[in-house]
Design a protein around this motif. Sequence first.
Motif, short mmCIF file in Angstrom:
data_model
loop_
_atom_site.label_atom_id
_atom_site.label_comp_id
_atom_site.label_asym_id
_atom_site.label_seq_id
_atom_site.Cartn_x
_atom_site.Cartn_y
_atom_site.Cartn_z
N ILE A 166 -0.38 20.00 42.59
CA ILE A 166 -1.01 21.02 41.75
C ILE A 166 -0.49 22.41 42.11
N SER A 167 -0.37 22.67 43.41
CA SER A 167 0.14 23.97 43.86
C SER A 167 1.60 24.16 43.47
N ALA A 168 2.41 23.12 43.63
CA ALA A 168 3.82 23.21 43.29
C ALA A 168 4.03 23.51 41.80
N LEU A 169 3.09 23.04 40.98
CA LEU A 169 3.17 23.27 39.54
C LEU A 169 2.40 24.52 39.11
N LYS A 170 2.11 25.38 40.09
CA LYS A 170 1.59 26.72 39.86
C LYS A 170 0.18 26.77 39.28
N ALA A 171 -0.67 25.85 39.75
CA ALA A 171 -2.08 25.89 39.39
C ALA A 171 -2.91 25.96 40.67
N THR A 230 15.95 5.01 47.39
CA THR A 230 15.30 5.74 48.48
C THR A 230 14.03 5.01 48.90
N LEU A 231 13.64 5.22 50.15
CA LEU A 231 12.35 4.71 50.62
C LEU A 231 11.26 5.77 50.50
N ASN A 232 11.64 6.97 50.07
CA ASN A 232 10.68 8.07 50.02
C ASN A 232 9.90 8.06 48.71
N THR A 233 9.00 7.09 48.61
CA THR A 233 8.19 6.96 47.40
C THR A 233 6.69 6.94 47.73
N HIS A 234 6.34 7.33 48.95
CA HIS A 234 4.93 7.35 49.36
C HIS A 234 4.16 8.37 48.53
N GLY A 235 3.15 7.91 47.79
CA GLY A 235 2.30 8.82 47.04
C GLY A 235 2.78 9.17 45.65
N THR A 236 3.78 8.45 45.11
CA THR A 236 4.31 8.81 43.79
C THR A 236 3.26 8.66 42.69
N GLY A 237 2.42 7.63 42.79
CA GLY A 237 1.37 7.45 41.78
C GLY A 237 0.35 8.58 41.81
N CYS A 238 -0.03 8.99 43.01
CA CYS A 238 -0.96 10.12 43.16
C CYS A 238 -0.37 11.38 42.54
N CYS A 239 0.90 11.60 42.84
CA CYS A 239 1.55 12.84 42.40
C CYS A 239 1.78 12.87 40.89
N LEU A 240 2.13 11.73 40.30
CA LEU A 240 2.32 11.70 38.85
C LEU A 240 1.01 12.01 38.13
N SER A 241 -0.07 11.39 38.56
CA SER A 241 -1.35 11.60 37.89
C SER A 241 -1.86 13.03 38.07
N SER A 242 -1.69 13.60 39.26
CA SER A 242 -2.13 14.98 39.46
C SER A 242 -1.21 15.96 38.72
N ALA A 243 0.07 15.60 38.57
CA ALA A 243 0.98 16.43 37.77
C ALA A 243 0.55 16.42 36.30
N LEU A 244 0.17 15.25 35.80
CA LEU A 244 -0.29 15.16 34.41
C LEU A 244 -1.55 16.00 34.20
N ALA A 245 -2.49 15.93 35.15
CA ALA A 245 -3.72 16.72 35.03
C ALA A 245 -3.42 18.21 35.03
N THR A 246 -2.40 18.61 35.76
CA THR A 246 -2.03 20.02 35.85
C THR A 246 -1.29 20.50 34.60
N ILE A 247 -0.44 19.65 34.08
CA ILE A 247 0.45 20.04 32.98
C ILE A 247 -0.20 19.92 31.61
N LYS A 253 6.70 13.89 29.75
CA LYS A 253 8.12 14.21 29.98
C LYS A 253 8.27 15.24 31.10
N LYS A 254 7.47 16.28 31.03
CA LYS A 254 7.56 17.33 32.06
C LYS A 254 7.14 16.81 33.42
N ALA A 255 6.07 16.01 33.46
CA ALA A 255 5.58 15.48 34.73
C ALA A 255 6.61 14.53 35.35
N LYS A 256 7.21 13.67 34.52
CA LYS A 256 8.20 12.73 35.03
C LYS A 256 9.46 13.46 35.50
N ASN A 257 9.87 14.49 34.81
CA ASN A 257 11.04 15.26 35.23
C ASN A 257 10.79 15.92 36.59
N TRP A 258 9.59 16.48 36.75
CA TRP A 258 9.24 17.09 38.03
C TRP A 258 9.24 16.04 39.14
#
Length: 266
Positions: A27-32, A205-222, A234-239
């Motif tokens: 949420i912070s990274a997406l400026k909210a 990559t193995l760096n996928t910890h928390g991707t589901g959490c982050c996609l859903s919170s990105a959608l709520a923000t966007i 589209k914007k959330a997935k690109n981010w």
Amino acid sequence: MQPLNILTIAGTDPSGGAGIQADIKTISALKAYSASIITAIVAQNTCSVQSILPLDSKLVLTQLNSVLNDVEIHSCKIGMVGNSKTIKCISKRLEETKLSCIVLDTVMYTKNGFPLLSKNSIKTLINYLIPISSIITPNLLEASILLNCRIAQCEEDMQIQGRKLLKLGSKAVLLKGGHLNNINCPDWLFTNKIEKRFFSKKIDTLNTHGTGCCLSSALATIKPNYKNWIDAIKKAKNWLQGAILNSKKLSVGKGRGPIHHFYEWW
């Protein structure tokens, strides 16, 4: 323009890659601005979950009242909910608030298979939280549990299951197909009016910890800034794709590392 206030309701991750810590970063990274309600204290890291302590539902409700009685919330993301009592408390309070955007991440298991909801709590989630949700974001395993059917093996299965998921009561469904055995990660959006396919290339990559959490919170923000789910997704997935690609810049943990939430900043 004044930042939006986004509320996240979820469990913790002391290693910072998933759960409420990841939501706040997203949420912070997406400026909210992020407000947060904790439903459970979780001992976990990039390798595994060791222990979970769900908070008393009354304490969760008190947190929720504290925020909603004081802060104007523009959108809400719900992640790990703990148990049936907490689900009912959250559902009733949010229904009273009449938020225009509620994103429900139907999280039930961790990536290493640790259960986060009992069978009874899953039924309660279906009956109480899904009907008040603007969109739900299950992965293939979660979809199969919600529908009591086999895990989708192909995109045709995803389409069939997505339509059935929509009948559970949410206004929209984003069924995530990242676990399909192909080179792309197809996601399908279902509403009463449209069915839309999204895809992105799998990243080695193995760096996928928390991707589901982050996609859903990105959608709520966007989403509050967009009229339709297609543009918001589209914007959330690109981010998220950028955050995964840039995760190699981090060195966190010995297991599945986190994404780089602030890759556009540093």
